[in-house]
Design an enzyme around this catalytic site. Structure first.
Site, PDB file in Angstrom:
ATOM      1  CE1 TYR A   1     -12.398 -25.941   1.400  1.00 28.31           C
ATOM      2  CE2 TYR A   1     -12.966 -28.078   0.492  1.00 28.31           C
ATOM      3  CZ  TYR A   1     -13.154 -27.087   1.445  1.00 28.31           C
ATOM      4  OH  TYR A   1     -14.082 -27.274   2.440  1.00 28.31           O
TER       5      TYR A   1
ATOM      6  CE  LYS B   1     -24.269 -15.375   2.701  1.00 31.40           C
ATOM      7  NZ  LYS B   1     -25.522 -15.484   3.483  1.00 31.40           N
TER       8      LYS B   1
ATOM      9  CG  ASP C   1     -27.435 -18.026   4.711  1.00 33.56           C
ATOM     10  OD1 ASP C   1     -27.831 -18.255   3.563  1.00 33.56           O
ATOM     11  OD2 ASP C   1     -27.349 -16.875   5.180  1.00 33.56           O
TER      12      ASP C   1
ATOM     13  CG  ASP D   1     -15.860 -30.359   2.470  1.00 31.08           C
ATOM     14  OD1 ASP D   1     -16.277 -31.473   2.846  1.00 31.08           O
ATOM     15  OD2 ASP D   1     -14.747 -29.921   2.798  1.00 31.08           O
TER      16      ASP D   1
ATOM     17  CG  ASP E   1     -19.149 -33.803   5.657  1.00 27.49           C
ATOM     18  OD1 ASP E   1     -19.146 -34.791   4.898  1.00 27.49           O
ATOM     19  OD2 ASP E   1     -18.106 -33.246   6.032  1.00 27.49           O
TER      20      ASP E   1
END
Length: 360
Positions: free
Chosen positions: A142, A191, A223, A247, A251
């Site tokens: 980001y 990851k 994942d 992020d 959520d």
């Protein structure tokens, strides 16, 4: 005790949920003999309308001069077509960076009174949902380089993700220290089978874990984590991860608790001034109707009392008041069911404030 709080009401339902929360903070001040001074600050769409930019230097200065920042919500349809560098969200990213807020702490806890609202199967819900996601906030993709260029007649877009050792280590320390006050388990999400940044996260995870021998530490691929959150969320205590993964996962974690309107968050960092906000958006479709759920903002204020002001008893009093109101069947429309008492946003704030005072 006297504290100065920068108040960013923001856009959409932001002013409504913040005003309800200030009622609760006023009740805390009355019950415990404190004084909270509120300094209004514009940020997001309202700042664009007034000043042409989502965040001004004056706004940054007011926030840095405060003891803490309380934020409602920003953004909305009105500003969707603006260039990316002046969208409301840029104000939030800029303020996080200016305040050095490198960690976001987001609890995901299922209130027993709202267990029915979870989309998960009852046998999963019965095991409990009570976890905290600690997310790196001002690094990673980001905040990396973003560019789109034309090469050989076609567009190529590039977003750079990078992390340094100290950015990772300081966040890991927050996660491990938080776990010491909870169930003493940390799970790092990465990851590492693909990304070099994740390989560094995993390497440093083992290093920092060695400094906390009382903590059970493990790691999980992102994942798999997305699957495990809906299969067996009870296995998680403190989850720590980088910006983009955090992020997305936070959520997801909020939704399995049944209502995004109930989830608070805190952002902490280098300056000692924290920023506290609910995780939901500005909900422009219901703005001005006085029907939004302010509990996420109220619980964010409870986190502020605990983490920024060291007011543990006051924080506990707010959380107890929320539980009391829910036990009494008081509901805003998003969590309402037959047989409950439906109230407005402002009325919910008044009910929680009254419960804080009634426990004197």
């Amino acid at each position: 005790m006297e504290k100065n709080i920068a108040v960013i009401r923001g856009d959409g339902i932001g002013p409504e949920i913040v005003n309800a929360t200030l009622d609760v903070l006023d009740a805390v001040a009355e019950r415990f003999g404190h004084k909270f001074n509120y300094e209004d600050v514009d940020m997001g769409g309202c700042s664009i309308d007034k000043y042409g930019v989502p965040l001004t230097e004056e706004a940054i200065a007011k926030c840095l001069a405060s003891d803490s920042v309380l934020l409602g919500a920003i953004g909305g349809y009105k500003w969707d077509n603006l260039p990316g560098d002046i969208r409301p969200e840029r104000g939030l990213l800029g303020l996080r960076s200016a305040m050095g807020l490198y960690s976001n702490v987001r609890p995901a806890r299922l209130f027993p009174q709202l267990a029915f609202a979870s989309p998960l199967k009852p046998e999963i819900v019965e095991r409990g949902i009570d976890l905290v996601i600690v997310r790196e906030l001002i690094g990673g993709v980001y905040f990396g380089e973003h560019k789109t260029e034309v090469i050989d007649g076609e567009k190529k877009a590039t977003d750079v993700m990078s992390y340094t050792e100290h950015e990772i280590e300081r966040l890991l320390h927050i996660a491990f220290k938080m776990a010491q006050k909870r169930r003493k388990k940390v799970t790092m999400i990465d990851k590492a089978n693909v990304l070099d940044t994740s390989k560094l996260w995993r390497e440093l995870g083992y290093k920092i874990a060695g400094q906390y021998p009382d903590i059970d530490y493990d790691y999980m691929l992102v994942d798999n984590t997305a699957m495990q959150l809906v299969k067996n969320p009870a296995q998680f205590d403190v989850v720590v991860t980088e910006n983009m993964f955090g992020d997305i996962l936070s959520d997801e974690a909020s939704m399995i608790t049944g209502s995004i309107g109930m989830i608070p968050s805190s952002s902490l960092g280098e300056t000692g001034v924290g920023m506290y906000e609910p995780i939901h958006g500005s909900a422009p479709d219901i703005a001005g109707q006085n029907i939004a759920n302010p509990i996420g903002t109220i619980l964010s204020a409870a986190m502020m009392l605990k983490y920024s002001f060291d007011m543990d008893s006051e924080s506990d009093a707010v959380e107890a008041a929320v539980n009391q109101v829910l036990d009494n069947g008081i509901r805003t429309v998003d969590i309402y069911t037959d047989g409950m008492t439906k109230v407005s946003c402002s009325e919910m704030g008044e009910k929680v404030a009254a419960a804080v005072l009634a426990a004197k």
